[in-house]
Design a protein around this motif. Structure first.
Motif, PDB file in Angstrom:
ATOM      1  N   GLN A   1       0.067   4.566  11.494  1.00 49.75           N
ATOM      2  CA  GLN A   1       0.299   3.732  12.691  1.00 49.75           C
ATOM      3  C   GLN A   1      -0.913   2.842  12.978  1.00 49.75           C
ATOM      4  O   GLN A   1      -0.766   1.676  13.362  1.00 49.75           O
ATOM      5  CB  GLN A   1       0.606   4.617  13.921  1.00 49.75           C
ATOM      6  N   GLU A   2      -2.117   3.384  12.770  1.00 47.60           N
ATOM      7  CA  GLU A   2      -3.330   2.580  12.975  1.00 47.60           C
ATOM      8  C   GLU A   2      -3.349   1.396  12.000  1.00 47.60           C
ATOM      9  O   GLU A   2      -3.669   0.274  12.377  1.00 47.60           O
ATOM     10  CB  GLU A   2      -4.578   3.443  12.752  1.00 47.60           C
ATOM     11  N   ALA A   3      -2.996   1.677  10.751  1.00 51.26           N
ATOM     12  CA  ALA A   3      -3.003   0.622   9.726  1.00 51.26           C
ATOM     13  C   ALA A   3      -1.986  -0.466  10.069  1.00 51.26           C
ATOM     14  O   ALA A   3      -2.277  -1.667   9.935  1.00 51.26           O
ATOM     15  CB  ALA A   3      -2.708   1.226   8.354  1.00 51.26           C
ATOM     16  N   ILE A   4      -0.815  -0.055  10.553  1.00 48.06           N
ATOM     17  CA  ILE A   4       0.216  -1.035  10.941  1.00 48.06           C
ATOM     18  C   ILE A   4      -0.295  -1.892  12.110  1.00 48.06           C
ATOM     19  O   ILE A   4      -0.138  -3.120  12.117  1.00 48.06           O
ATOM     20  CB  ILE A   4       1.540  -0.317  11.300  1.00 48.06           C
TER      21      ILE A   4
ATOM     22  N   HIS B   1     -10.964   7.718   1.769  1.00 46.53           N
ATOM     23  CA  HIS B   1     -10.856   9.164   1.586  1.00 46.53           C
ATOM     24  C   HIS B   1      -9.617   9.755   2.284  1.00 46.53           C
ATOM     25  O   HIS B   1      -9.738  10.615   3.167  1.00 46.53           O
ATOM     26  CB  HIS B   1     -12.135   9.834   2.111  1.00 46.53           C
ATOM     27  N   ILE B   2      -8.461   9.282   1.851  1.00 47.66           N
ATOM     28  CA  ILE B   2      -7.181   9.832   2.326  1.00 47.66           C
ATOM     29  C   ILE B   2      -6.348  10.187   1.096  1.00 47.66           C
ATOM     30  O   ILE B   2      -6.616   9.678  -0.008  1.00 47.66           O
ATOM     31  CB  ILE B   2      -6.416   8.827   3.232  1.00 47.66           C
ATOM     32  N   PRO B   3      -5.323  11.041   1.234  1.00 45.43           N
ATOM     33  CA  PRO B   3      -4.508  11.392   0.075  1.00 45.43           C
ATOM     34  C   PRO B   3      -3.838  10.159  -0.551  1.00 45.43           C
ATOM     35  O   PRO B   3      -3.456   9.224   0.160  1.00 45.43           O
ATOM     36  CB  PRO B   3      -3.454  12.343   0.665  1.00 45.43           C
ATOM     37  N   ALA B   4      -3.693  10.204  -1.871  1.00 41.92           N
ATOM     38  CA  ALA B   4      -3.159   9.047  -2.605  1.00 41.92           C
ATOM     39  C   ALA B   4      -1.740   8.689  -2.161  1.00 41.92           C
ATOM     40  O   ALA B   4      -1.384   7.501  -2.087  1.00 41.92           O
ATOM     41  CB  ALA B   4      -3.187   9.343  -4.103  1.00 41.92           C
ATOM     42  N   ASP B   5      -0.921   9.715  -1.820  1.00 40.13           N
ATOM     43  CA  ASP B   5       0.467   9.378  -1.432  1.00 40.13           C
ATOM     44  C   ASP B   5       0.505   8.676  -0.071  1.00 40.13           C
ATOM     45  O   ASP B   5       1.343   7.797   0.162  1.00 40.13           O
ATOM     46  CB  ASP B   5       1.372  10.623  -1.466  1.00 40.13           C
ATOM     47  N   LEU B   6      -0.435   9.022   0.824  1.00 42.81           N
ATOM     48  CA  LEU B   6      -0.513   8.324   2.112  1.00 42.81           C
ATOM     49  C   LEU B   6      -0.961   6.869   1.886  1.00 42.81           C
ATOM     50  O   LEU B   6      -0.397   5.933   2.471  1.00 42.81           O
ATOM     51  CB  LEU B   6      -1.487   9.059   3.050  1.00 42.81           C
ATOM     52  N   ALA B   7      -1.955   6.683   1.021  1.00 41.16           N
ATOM     53  CA  ALA B   7      -2.434   5.322   0.721  1.00 41.16           C
ATOM     54  C   ALA B   7      -1.303   4.488   0.101  1.00 41.16           C
ATOM     55  O   ALA B   7      -1.175   3.293   0.388  1.00 41.16           O
ATOM     56  CB  ALA B   7      -3.630   5.386  -0.217  1.00 41.16           C
ATOM     57  N   LYS B   8      -0.458   5.133  -0.701  1.00 38.96           N
ATOM     58  CA  LYS B   8       0.668   4.431  -1.339  1.00 38.96           C
ATOM     59  C   LYS B   8       1.665   3.971  -0.262  1.00 38.96           C
ATOM     60  O   LYS B   8       2.096   2.814  -0.247  1.00 38.96           O
ATOM     61  CB  LYS B   8       1.351   5.386  -2.331  1.00 38.96           C
ATOM     62  N   THR B   9       1.982   4.889   0.676  1.00 38.83           N
ATOM     63  CA  THR B   9       2.919   4.543   1.758  1.00 38.83           C
ATOM     64  C   THR B   9       2.368   3.381   2.573  1.00 38.83           C
ATOM     65  O   THR B   9       3.083   2.412   2.865  1.00 38.83           O
ATOM     66  CB  THR B   9       3.118   5.766   2.697  1.00 38.83           C
ATOM     67  N   ILE B  10       1.074   3.458   2.932  1.00 39.76           N
ATOM     68  CA  ILE B  10       0.467   2.394   3.741  1.00 39.76           C
ATOM     69  C   ILE B  10       0.502   1.069   2.971  1.00 39.76           C
ATOM     70  O   ILE B  10       0.866   0.022   3.513  1.00 39.76           O
ATOM     71  CB  ILE B  10      -0.987   2.772   4.145  1.00 39.76           C
TER      72      ILE B  10
END
Ligand code: KIV
Length: 262
Positions: free
Chosen positions: A169-172, A186-195
């Motif tokens: 939500q912060e990124a959006i 330093h966040i999980p790769a799947d979260l970075a992919k979604t963002i």
């Protein structure tokens, strides 16, 4: 010498899926290295507080110290886009302070954009204010080192579904506020992919896996100059050891009267 990089290219590179390479710099030499290596962006990151000034965190770094380093970097960058981090407490206090700090960065150093950490509502409003007066902004979410005390260390963020959703939500919000790019640290790769899939602006990852639109590393880590490196850094050279060896050789040659040659 190549073509000078413009802000507008970052959105085009995301669309074209052309990965973006970002390196940090803190003085003339590191600026020459990053720029002449062909980095798309050179970031005067506040990591310089730890990497080159010996502070334990980025918190003590002042705006004046940052401006001093950014001016030196400016003299060494001709092609890459130059971005300067706003130091802790130079922009969080209110929007007028943020305008003043970002204005000094642009006017006094020649940086073309600034980076701020965090994405809560007030920060999105600050980003919008800066963008409205013509100052391009890069966001930064996930591990935000200026919040080291609330995060309890430099550990990975966004592990629980709630924390992951908050970072998303912060990124959006940062995207909607008009930032031209965003660092995911330093966040999980799947979260970075979604963002990365959800945002219109490029994501620049550090310790955030392979799915980001670009990657950034601290140049001191890349060169092997740092005494400590985060687990996600990659060392491409070992200049610290080579430097100590070269300096040791000099000391020995002076003592044995081999240098200077007679
Ligand atoms: O301060 C810094 O160098 C940074 C990068 C690691 C993104 O913020």
């Amino acid at each position: 010498m190549g073509m000078a990089v413009k802000i507008q290219q970052f959105a085009r590179w995301k669309q074209a899926q052309r990965p973006i390479a970002v390196l940090t710099a803190w003085d003339l030499t590191s600026a020459h290295i990053a720029d002449q290596a062909g980095a798309d962006m050179v970031l005067v990151g506040d990591s310089l507080a730890m990497v080159t000034l010996g502070y334990d965190t980025t918190l003590p770094l002042t705006l004046d110290e940052m401006l001093h380093h950014a001016r030196a970097v400016r003299r060494g960058v001709t092609d890459a886009l130059l971005v300067m981090d706003l130091p802790f407490m130079s922009y969080q206090t209110n929007r007028a302070d943020a305008l003043r700090a970002a204005g000094r960065a642009i006017k006094e150093t020649g940086a073309q954009a600034v980076k701020v950490e965090g994405g809560y509502t007030a920060m999105a409003e600050t980003i919008q204010t800066l963008v409205q007066v013509g100052i391009p902004v890069m966001g930064h979410v996930g591990l935000t080192p200026q919040s080291v005390n609330t995060m309890g260390g430099f550990r990975q963020q966004g592990r629980s579904p709630e924390a992951a959703n908050r970072i998303l939500q912060e990124a959006i919000a940062i995207d909607q506020a008009g930032a031209f790019a965003i660092v995911l640290e330093h966040i999980p790769a799947d979260l970075a992919k979604t963002i990365t899939e959800k945002l219109t602006i490029p994501t620049i990852g550090i310790g955030a896996g392979p799915h980001c639109d670009g990657q950034v590393l601290v140049t001191a880590d890349v060169l092997g100059l740092s005494s400590w490196q985060p687990p996600f850094a990659k060392q491409y050279a070992n200049l610290r050891e080579q430097g100590i060896n070269a300096a040791q050789q000099f000391c020995e040659e002076v003592r044995s009267r081999q240098f200077p040659p007679s």
